[in-house]
Design a protein around this motif. Structure first.
Motif, short mmCIF file in Angstrom:
data_model
loop_
_atom_site.label_atom_id
_atom_site.label_comp_id
_atom_site.label_asym_id
_atom_site.label_seq_id
_atom_site.Cartn_x
_atom_site.Cartn_y
_atom_site.Cartn_z
N ARG A 1 -19.21 8.08 29.15
CA ARG A 1 -19.86 8.85 28.08
C ARG A 1 -20.57 10.07 28.65
NH1 ARG A 1 -21.28 3.41 26.40
NH2 ARG A 1 -20.07 2.88 24.55
N ARG A 2 -21.30 9.88 29.74
CA ARG A 2 -22.01 11.02 30.34
C ARG A 2 -21.04 11.97 31.04
NH1 ARG A 2 -26.77 8.93 33.81
NH2 ARG A 2 -27.16 11.14 33.98
N ILE A 3 -19.92 11.44 31.54
CA ILE A 3 -18.89 12.31 32.11
C ILE A 3 -18.31 13.21 31.02
CG2 ILE A 3 -16.56 12.33 33.08
CD1 ILE A 3 -17.37 9.92 34.77
N ARG A 4 -18.08 12.63 29.84
CA ARG A 4 -17.55 13.42 28.73
C ARG A 4 -18.55 14.51 28.34
NH1 ARG A 4 -17.73 14.90 23.75
NH2 ARG A 4 -19.71 13.85 23.50
N ASP A 5 -19.84 14.19 28.33
CA ASP A 5 -20.86 15.18 28.03
C ASP A 5 -20.83 16.33 29.05
OD1 ASP A 5 -21.64 13.67 25.88
OD2 ASP A 5 -23.36 12.76 26.90
N ASP A 6 -20.67 15.99 30.33
CA ASP A 6 -20.59 17.03 31.36
C ASP A 6 -19.34 17.89 31.20
OD1 ASP A 6 -22.92 16.12 32.40
OD2 ASP A 6 -22.11 15.47 34.33
N LEU A 7 -18.23 17.26 30.84
CA LEU A 7 -17.01 18.03 30.61
C LEU A 7 -17.22 19.06 29.51
CD1 LEU A 7 -14.26 15.25 30.69
CD2 LEU A 7 -14.55 17.08 32.34
N GLU A 8 -17.90 18.65 28.46
CA GLU A 8 -18.12 19.54 27.33
C GLU A 8 -19.13 20.63 27.66
OE1 GLU A 8 -19.70 19.09 22.77
OE2 GLU A 8 -18.46 17.47 23.59
N ARG A 9 -20.23 20.26 28.31
CA ARG A 9 -21.31 21.22 28.57
C ARG A 9 -20.98 22.21 29.67
NH1 ARG A 9 -25.41 16.72 28.75
NH2 ARG A 9 -25.91 16.40 26.57
#
Length: 77
Positions: free
Chosen positions: A28-36
């Protein structure tokens, strides 16, 4: 190779880089980093699928908060 596989391969490379920098992050936090930070908008299910394929897991250990007492220290006396 189909276009989706090429795209998944590119996303997997970025996910591996994020995981190498901070192995405590889950999908979940990896996905957030990908987006940000990488401007890659993907679904978290897709990130989870790629993480499972590459065997990427967070390294967080959870402490055990058990509710039972040891026999050497009974609650009642």
């Amino acid at each position: 190779m189909p276009e989706k596989e090429i795209e998944n391969h590119k996303i997997a490379q970025v996910i591996e880089n994020i995981h190498d920098e901070s192995p405590d992050k889950g999908y979940r936090r990896i996905r957030d980093d990908l987006e940000r930070y990488h401007d890659i908008n993907v679904n978290d299910k897709r990130v989870l699928r790629i993480c499972r394929k590459k065997d990427i897991k967070s390294t967080i250990k959870y402490s055990n908060h058990g509710c039972t007492r040891q026999a050497t220290n009974p609650q009642h006396s």
